[in-house]
Design a protein around this motif. Structure first.
Motif, PDB file in Angstrom:
ATOM      1  N   TYR A 147       0.874  -1.194   0.000  1.00 39.23           N
ATOM      2  CA  TYR A 147       0.000   0.000   0.000  1.00 39.23           C
ATOM      3  C   TYR A 147       0.898   1.227   0.000  1.00 39.23           C
ATOM      4  O   TYR A 147       1.979   1.223   0.607  1.00 39.23           O
ATOM      5  N   PHE A 152      -1.799   9.023   2.247  1.00 37.52           N
ATOM      6  CA  PHE A 152      -2.788   7.939   2.137  1.00 37.52           C
ATOM      7  C   PHE A 152      -2.674   7.065   3.395  1.00 37.52           C
ATOM      8  O   PHE A 152      -1.565   6.758   3.833  1.00 37.52           O
ATOM      9  N   THR A 153      -3.829   6.653   3.937  1.00 38.79           N
ATOM     10  CA  THR A 153      -3.804   5.895   5.189  1.00 38.79           C
ATOM     11  C   THR A 153      -3.434   4.415   5.000  1.00 38.79           C
ATOM     12  O   THR A 153      -3.174   3.720   5.982  1.00 38.79           O
ATOM     13  N   ALA A 225      -9.239  -1.006  -0.341  1.00 31.63           N
ATOM     14  CA  ALA A 225      -9.122   0.395  -0.762  1.00 31.63           C
ATOM     15  C   ALA A 225      -9.856   0.694  -2.061  1.00 31.63           C
ATOM     16  O   ALA A 225      -9.915   1.833  -2.497  1.00 31.63           O
ATOM     17  N   GLU A 226     -10.437  -0.326  -2.692  1.00 29.46           N
ATOM     18  CA  GLU A 226     -11.226  -0.121  -3.914  1.00 29.46           C
ATOM     19  C   GLU A 226     -12.163  -1.319  -4.062  1.00 29.46           C
ATOM     20  O   GLU A 226     -11.889  -2.403  -3.530  1.00 29.46           O
ATOM     21  N   PRO A 227     -13.264  -1.130  -4.773  1.00 28.86           N
ATOM     22  CA  PRO A 227     -14.186  -2.256  -4.964  1.00 28.86           C
ATOM     23  C   PRO A 227     -13.561  -3.315  -5.874  1.00 28.86           C
ATOM     24  O   PRO A 227     -12.828  -2.975  -6.796  1.00 28.86           O
ATOM     25  N   ASP A 246     -10.704  -9.494   1.934  1.00 24.45           N
ATOM     26  CA  ASP A 246     -11.126  -8.110   1.682  1.00 24.45           C
ATOM     27  C   ASP A 246     -11.027  -7.281   2.967  1.00 24.45           C
ATOM     28  O   ASP A 246     -11.549  -7.682   4.008  1.00 24.45           O
ATOM     29  N   VAL A 247     -10.382  -6.119   2.875  1.00 21.73           N
ATOM     30  CA  VAL A 247     -10.283  -5.219   4.035  1.00 21.73           C
ATOM     31  C   VAL A 247     -10.816  -3.845   3.620  1.00 21.73           C
ATOM     32  O   VAL A 247     -10.573  -3.381   2.518  1.00 21.73           O
ATOM     33  N   TYR A 248     -11.587  -3.247   4.523  1.00 24.43           N
ATOM     34  CA  TYR A 248     -12.285  -2.001   4.194  1.00 24.43           C
ATOM     35  C   TYR A 248     -11.936  -0.909   5.202  1.00 24.43           C
ATOM     36  O   TYR A 248     -11.682  -1.199   6.379  1.00 24.43           O
ATOM     37  N   GLY A 249     -11.977   0.296   4.745  1.00 28.78           N
ATOM     38  CA  GLY A 249     -11.829   1.427   5.653  1.00 28.78           C
ATOM     39  C   GLY A 249     -11.822   2.711   4.865  1.00 28.78           C
ATOM     40  O   GLY A 249     -11.801   2.699   3.635  1.00 28.78           O
ATOM     41  N   LEU A 250     -11.871   3.807   5.586  1.00 29.44           N
ATOM     42  CA  LEU A 250     -11.789   5.108   4.924  1.00 29.44           C
ATOM     43  C   LEU A 250     -11.141   6.092   5.878  1.00 29.44           C
ATOM     44  O   LEU A 250     -11.263   5.964   7.095  1.00 29.44           O
ATOM     45  N   SER A 251     -10.427   7.035   5.298  1.00 22.87           N
ATOM     46  CA  SER A 251      -9.622   7.923   6.134  1.00 22.87           C
ATOM     47  C   SER A 251     -10.480   8.744   7.084  1.00 22.87           C
ATOM     48  O   SER A 251     -10.094   8.954   8.235  1.00 22.87           O
ATOM     49  N   ASP A 316     -20.677   4.721   0.190  1.00 20.50           N
ATOM     50  CA  ASP A 316     -20.462   3.328  -0.206  1.00 20.50           C
ATOM     51  C   ASP A 316     -21.771   2.548  -0.115  1.00 20.50           C
ATOM     52  O   ASP A 316     -22.507   2.667   0.865  1.00 20.50           O
ATOM     53  N   VAL A 337     -18.557  -4.208  -0.475  1.00 17.76           N
ATOM     54  CA  VAL A 337     -18.980  -2.921  -1.027  1.00 17.76           C
ATOM     55  C   VAL A 337     -19.005  -3.018  -2.555  1.00 17.76           C
ATOM     56  O   VAL A 337     -18.004  -3.341  -3.185  1.00 17.76           O
ATOM     57  N   ARG A 340     -19.196   2.972  -4.984  1.00 21.15           N
ATOM     58  CA  ARG A 340     -19.620   4.205  -4.343  1.00 21.15           C
ATOM     59  C   ARG A 340     -20.810   4.748  -5.103  1.00 21.15           C
ATOM     60  O   ARG A 340     -20.899   4.586  -6.306  1.00 21.15           O
ATOM     61  N   LYS A 436      -4.873   2.747  -6.194  1.00 21.25           N
ATOM     62  CA  LYS A 436      -6.287   2.598  -6.531  1.00 21.25           C
ATOM     63  C   LYS A 436      -6.416   2.735  -8.045  1.00 21.25           C
ATOM     64  O   LYS A 436      -5.973   3.714  -8.629  1.00 21.25           O
TER      65      LYS A 436
HETATM   66  O1  DLL Z   1      -8.826   3.449   0.962  1.00 21.06           O
HETATM   67  C1  DLL Z   1      -8.375   3.083   3.299  1.00 21.06           C
HETATM   68  C2  DLL Z   1      -7.917   1.695   2.996  1.00 21.06           C
HETATM   69  C3  DLL Z   1      -6.586   1.454   2.718  1.00 21.06           C
HETATM   70  C4  DLL Z   1      -8.810   0.646   3.006  1.00 21.06           C
HETATM   71  C5  DLL Z   1      -6.142   0.179   2.473  1.00 21.06           C
HETATM   72  C6  DLL Z   1      -8.380  -0.651   2.774  1.00 21.06           C
HETATM   73  C7  DLL Z   1      -7.047  -0.878   2.512  1.00 21.06           C
HETATM   74  P1  DLL Z   1      -9.626   6.302   1.469  1.00 21.06           P
HETATM   75  O2  DLL Z   1      -8.504   6.617   0.547  1.00 21.06           O
HETATM   76  O3  DLL Z   1     -10.163   7.367   2.349  1.00 21.06           O
HETATM   77  O4  DLL Z   1      -9.215   5.162   2.448  1.00 21.06           O
HETATM   78  O5  DLL Z   1     -10.789   5.702   0.575  1.00 21.06           O
HETATM   79  C8  DLL Z   1     -11.945   5.187   1.173  1.00 21.06           C
HETATM   80  O6  DLL Z   1     -12.255   3.599  -0.623  1.00 21.06           O
HETATM   81  O7  DLL Z   1     -15.087   4.963   1.049  1.00 21.06           O
HETATM   82  C9  DLL Z   1     -14.541   3.084  -0.409  1.00 21.06           C
HETATM   83  O8  DLL Z   1     -15.213   3.791  -1.417  1.00 21.06           O
HETATM   84  C10 DLL Z   1     -13.202   2.595  -0.953  1.00 21.06           C
HETATM   85  N1  DLL Z   1     -12.838   1.339  -0.310  1.00 21.06           N
HETATM   86  C11 DLL Z   1     -11.964   1.127   0.685  1.00 21.06           C
HETATM   87  N2  DLL Z   1     -11.889  -0.196   0.967  1.00 21.06           N
HETATM   88  C12 DLL Z   1     -12.740  -0.836   0.125  1.00 21.06           C
HETATM   89  C13 DLL Z   1     -13.116  -2.193  -0.095  1.00 21.06           C
HETATM   90  C14 DLL Z   1      -8.822   3.886   2.103  1.00 21.06           C
HETATM   91  N3  DLL Z   1     -12.582  -3.186   0.592  1.00 21.06           N
HETATM   92  C15 DLL Z   1     -12.887   4.651   0.121  1.00 21.06           C
HETATM   93  N4  DLL Z   1     -14.056  -2.446  -1.029  1.00 21.06           N
HETATM   94  C16 DLL Z   1     -14.111   4.007   0.712  1.00 21.06           C
HETATM   95  C17 DLL Z   1     -14.611  -1.451  -1.752  1.00 21.06           C
HETATM   96  C18 DLL Z   1     -13.355   0.151  -0.688  1.00 21.06           C
HETATM   97  N5  DLL Z   1     -14.285  -0.164  -1.605  1.00 21.06           N
END
Ligand code: DLL
Length: 444
Positions: A147, A152-153, A225-227, A246-251, A316, A337, A340, A436
Motif C-alpha cells: 500500500y 494515504f492511510t 481500498a477499492e471495490p 477483503d479489508v475495508y476502511g476510509l480515512s 459506499d 462494497v 460508491r 487505486k
Molecule cells: O482506501 C483506506 C484503505 C486502505 C482501506 C487500504 C483498505 C485498505 P480512502 O482513501 O479514504 O481510504 O478511501 C476510502 O475507498 O469509502 C470506499 O469507497 C473505498 N474502499 C476502501 N476499501 C474498500 C473495499 C482507504 N474493501 C474509500 N471495497 C471508501 C470497496 C473500498 N471499496
C-alpha cells in the motif's frame, strides 16, 4: 507452508488477536455502543463548533440520546463538512496535542485532512492487527506492504497494524513492480498487502519475469481500498496462489481496518462494532434501513478522540447482516462494497457499477482482467465504452479484436442489461494500477 516460523497448527488455529472483544455477546456490544456513543456525541458537541451548530440546527443535544436508536435524530456529516472546516476546524483536540495527520488527495481542490491523537493511533493499530489476524496473518509472518506510504492511510495503517500483531514488515509502498517481485521471491513473505488492482499488476509482471509467484510462500493477500468483484478474487487467488481477503476502511473514519473479512468464511467484512456504529440508509430519503437492506453505509465513531465522526455518509453502497458467522466473531458483517454511489452510472435507466462490468470481463476466456470504462454523452443520455485487453498469446489481428469486442458487448448486454461500446485492446494497452485503479474516465 513456506514460512519456517509458521507451523501448520499456528496456521490452522482459530487465532484471534482480541478474542474477548471479537466474540462479545451482541447484547454486551449494544451496551458498550450506547455508553461510547454518548461519550462521542458529547465530545463532538462540546469541542467542535461545526457539530454544535449542526446539532443546534437539528434541535438536538447529546442528552437526546436515550438509546442508540435515537442516533437517527442526529444530523449526518458529509465530506464537504470536512472541506468547509479545512484544515483543522473539525478536530476535537488542539492540533499541538495530535500525533499524526493524514489527508486524502481529493480530485478537485483541497484535500480532506484527518487527525489522530496518540491514543487514536494505538486503537487504529489494534483494529488493523485484529483485522489482519482474522484474515490469517500471524505473529512472525513477513508481511510485504505494497500500500502507498504517505498521506494515504493505506501504507502506515497496514504498517502499524502489522507491527502491533508482531509481523515483520517490509515497507515497500507502491510502484517499482519488478523490485516488488524480486523481494517477494527473495524474502518469501507469508502475507501481501496491496490494492487488488495492484496485486494483479504484480502477478502480471512476475509472469513476464518468469517468476512463478503462485509457488512462493505467500499465502494471504489483504486487499482493499477499492471495490473488487468475487470474479477478481478468484483470479487473484489462482494467479498469486494465495487466499485473498477483503479489508475495508476510509480515512475520515480511521483508515484501513474499519472492517475485514475472516479467512474462515470470506463472506462479508466484520465491522468492529466496539469502535464504530454502522447504519445503512436510503440515500434518497435518508431514512435508516432495516438489517439486510441495500443502501448507503453510514458510520459513527465511538472512540475517536481527535476527530469524532457523527453519522458520516460514506457514499459506499452495501448491506449489513447480523447473522452469526462460522468463525465465532459476533460483530456484524458488511457485505462486500459494490461501489460508491458517486461511481454508479445510469445507462438508459439501468444502474451500473464498474464492479459489475468487472465481474463479466473476468469471467470470459481469452481476456485479461485489465479494463477501463469511459463514460460519455450520446445525445442527452449517458453511454459507456469499455476498453478491455485480450490475453497475451491470443490471436490479435484487427478482425480478431473486432470479433472479441462483439462477444464482450453481447455478454455485457445479456448479463447486466446495458448496451456498451467495447474496444478489445492488445496486451499492455490498458493502463496498469499502482494503487487505486482508475476504473471510470468521465468524458461527459
Ligand atoms: O482506501 C483506506 C484503505 C486502505 C482501506 C487500504 C483498505 C485498505 P480512502 O482513501 O479514504 O481510504 O478511501 C476510502 O475507498 O469509502 C470506499 O469507497 C473505498 N474502499 C476502501 N476499501 C474498500 C473495499 C482507504 N474493501 C474509500 N471495497 C471508501 C470497496 C473500498 N471499496
Amino acid at each position: 507452508m513456506g514460512n519456517p516460523q509458521i507451523t501448520q497448527d499456528d496456521f490452522e488455529a482459530d487465532f484471534m488477536f482480541d478474542r474477548e472483544a471479537e466474540t462479545m455477546p451482541r447484547k454486551a456490544i449494544a451496551g458498550l455502543q450506547q455508553e461510547r456513543l454518548s461519550w462521542s456525541l458529547r465530545r463532538a458537541y462540546e469541542n467542535v463548533p461545526h457539530y454544535r451548530r449542526a446539532f443546534d440546527a437539528a434541535g438536538v443535544t447529546p442528552d437526546r440520546l436515550k438509546s442508540t436508536a435515537d442516533l437517527r435524530h442526529f444530523p449526518f456529516t458529509v465530506k464537504t463538512d470536512l472541506r468547509d472546516n479545512y484544515p483543522f476546524d473539525i478536530f476535537a483536540t488542539p492540533v499541538n496535542k495530535l500525533a499524526r495527520l493524514h489527508a486524502s488527495s481529493g480530485t478537485t481542490g483541497k484535500p480532506t485532512v484527518v487527525g489522530y491523537t496518540a491514543g487514536d493511533l494505538d486503537r487504529w493499530a489494534g483494529l488493523m492487527a485484529r483485522s489482519m489476524a482474522g484474515a490469517g496473518a500471524r505473529p512472525g509472518d513477513i508481511l510485504h506492504n505494497a500500500y502507498g506510504y504517505g498521506l494515504f492511510t493505506g501504507g502506515l495503517g497496514a504498517h502499524c497494524g502489522a507491527e502491533k500483531l508482531g509481523c515483520v514488515v517490509v515497507p515497500i509502498s507502491g510502484g517499482g513492480t519488478e523490485r516488488q517481485v524480486m523481494l517477494l521471491k527473495d524474502f518469501g513473505p507469508g502475507v501481501l498487502c496491496s490494492t487488488p488492482s495492484y496485486a494483479l499488476n504484480i502477478a502480471e509482471v512476475a509472469e513476464g519475469m518468469g517468476v512463478d509467484i503462485a509457488a512462493l510462500p505467500v499465502r494471504r493477500g489483504l486487499f482493499g481500498a477499492e471495490p473488487w468483484s468475487n470474479e477478481m478474487r478468484a483470479e487473484l487467488d489462482r494467479r498469486l496462489g494465495l487466499k485473498s481477503v477483503d479489508v475495508y476502511g476510509l480515512s475520515e473514519i480511521m483508515g484501513p481496518g474499519v472492517a475485514c473479512e475472516c479467512d474462515v468464511a470470506r463472506d462479508g467484512l466484520h465491522g468492529w462494532e466496539d469502535h464504530f456504529l454502522f447504519e445503512v440508509i436510503d440515500p434518497e430519503t435518508l431514512e435508516p434501513l432495516a438489517m439486510g437492506e441495500v443502501g448507503e453505509l453510514v458510520i459513527t465513531t465511538l472512540t475517536k478522540e481527535a476527530m469524532p465522526m457523527i453519522r458520516y455518509r460514506t457514499r459506499d453502497i452495501t448491506r449489513l447482516t447480523d447473522e452469526p458467522c462460522i468463525c465465532g466473531r459476533t460483530h456484524l458483517r458488511i457485505m462486500r462494497v459494490t461501489g460508491r454511489d458517486d461511481d454508479m452510472m445510469i445507462i438508459r435507466g439501468v444502474n451500473v457499477y464498474p464492479s459489475q462490468i468487472e465481474a463479466v470481463l473476468v469471467g470470459l476466456d481469452g481476456l485479461s482482467p485489465h479494463y477501463q470504462i469511459r463514460l460519455f454523452k450520446q445525445g442527452a443520455l449517458d453511454a459507456i465504452s469499455v476498453d478491455v485487453e485480450i490475453l497475451p498469446g491470443t490471436p490479435d489481428s484487427d478482425a480478431d479484436l473486432a470479433a472479441r469486442a462483439q462477444q464482450v458487448r453481447h455478454h455485457i448486454k445479456s448479463v447486466i442489461g446495458v448496451s456498451s461500446d467495447v474496444c478489445a485492446k492488445r496486451p499492455g494497452e490498458v493502463p496498469r494500477s499502482e494503487g487505486k485503479a482508475v476504473r471510470v474516465l468521465d468524458q461527459r
